[in-house]
Enzyme design. Structure first.
Site: not given
Ligand code: ATP
Length: 297
Positions: A9, A93, A96-100, A102-103, A135
């Site tokens: 996202k 990644p 990273a702010g890409l909601a990985g 949550s995806a 998200d």
């Molecule tokens: P958001 O924008 O929702 O904050 P993000 O992309 O910045 O998400 P994520 O990649 O979702 O951040 O991961 C943030 C932290 O969540 C990671 O450091 C990790 O320890 C934890 N985490 C829990 N489950 C997962 C998963 N399935 N994939 C990645 N990280 C996960």
């Protein structure tokens, strides 16, 4: 076993509208799914055990993994016996702010619902998702959506032209979302007297299909303060701009940056150039609404 795709996202608009009584920031945001995705395979197991494995080090394999929590919540909701094993093939990644994360949670819910004969359906899955993270409902629905409040209620927004070409890139130190919000509070004096931007101009730009107007009206309040603290993200943004991106902006609380290109070859070359510096970069397309995205493997 079912495999579902969890799409990354980005935020085309992200602004703060206030701080709620419980300390949460209320937002106005326009979110967009991109074709950059994790592949999430879910298998049912006899024992009441929920766990995960992942191709990337550092991703939790127990209940700290949001996908594992999603599976548990799904089982509790439908009253199923047994457990689930989740295999995550990660391409988005982390932090990273890409909601990985949550995806992955959304893909887990979609895969499980498919395994259970679509017992819940899209709207119920979005409701469940909101209990896991703001998200997740968006990651279940995909497409282009507006959201306000905590960012978990979805409202319709014009669909982004899917011929636009995105480069998504990320490098340097990650950003934790709470750190990003603390930085915002310091920068904007806890938003006392702050007047948020509206999304009318962005809406009109997308509706009219005018990509230059679209480029002019994307906005992210996190960008200026976070880029000051994350020079590599700022460098990536300036590479995109100097290679002809019609716009480039940080996504979410960063540090990932996306650029929009008109020419696929230039986009690919720019991604290559960023990768040659040792950072993550990929070319991606906008994804429309598609809550069912399972394939049997
Ligand atoms: P958001 O924008 O929702 O904050 P993000 O992309 O910045 O998400 P994520 O990649 O979702 O951040 O991961 C943030 C932290 O969540 C990671 O450091 C990790 O320890 C934890 N985490 C829990 N489950 C997962 C998963 N399935 N994939 C990645 N990280 C996960």
């Amino acid at each position: 076993m079912k495999t579902a795709l969890g799409y990354a996202k980005i935020n085309l608009h992200l602004d703060i509208t206030g701080i709620m009584e419980d300390g949460y920031h209320s937002v106005n945001t326009v979110m967009q799914s991109l074709s950059l995705c994790d592949e999430v395979s879910v298998s049912l197991v006899r024992e009441p055990v929920f766990d995960a494995e992942c191709n990337v080090d550092g991703v939790p394999t127990d209940e700290k993994n949001i996908a594992v929590r999603a599976a548990k919540l799904y089982f509790e909701t439908v009253g199923a016996d047994g457990g689930a094993h989740i295999v995550i093939d990660k391409h988005i990644p982390m932090a990273a702010g890409l909601a990985g994360g949550s995806a992955d949670a959304a893909a887990t819910l979609v895969a499980l619902d498919s395994l259970f004969g679509e017992r819940l359906g899209r709207d119920k899955l979005c409701e469940l998702g909101a209990k896991l993270g703001a998200d997740v409902p968006f990651c279940v629905a995909c497409g282009t959506h507006f959201s306000d409040g905590r960012g978990d209620m979805l409202h319709s927004f014009p669909k982004l032209d899917d011929s636009l070409i995105f480069v998504v890139a990320c490098g340097g130190e990650g950003v934790s979302t709470p750190w990003g919000y603390r930085l915002l509070d310091e920068t904007f004096d806890r938003f006392v007297g702050y007047i948020p931007k509206d999304t009318k101009a962005l809406r009109m730009a997308i509706e009219s299909g005018d990509k230059y107007a679209f480029a002019e009206h994307i906005f992210n309040i996190f960008e200026a303060p976070v880029l000051r603290e994350r020079p590599i993200a700022a460098e990536i943004k300036s590479i995109m701009q100097s290679r002809g991106a019609i716009c480039a902006m940080m996504s979410g609380s960063g540090p990932s940056v996306f650029g929009v290109f008109e020419d696929e070859q230039i986009a690919s070359k720019t991604a290559e150039e960023i990768r040659a510096l040792g950072y993550f970069a990929d070319v991606a397309r906008p994804i429309g609404e598609r809550y069912t995205r399972c394939c049997v493997k």
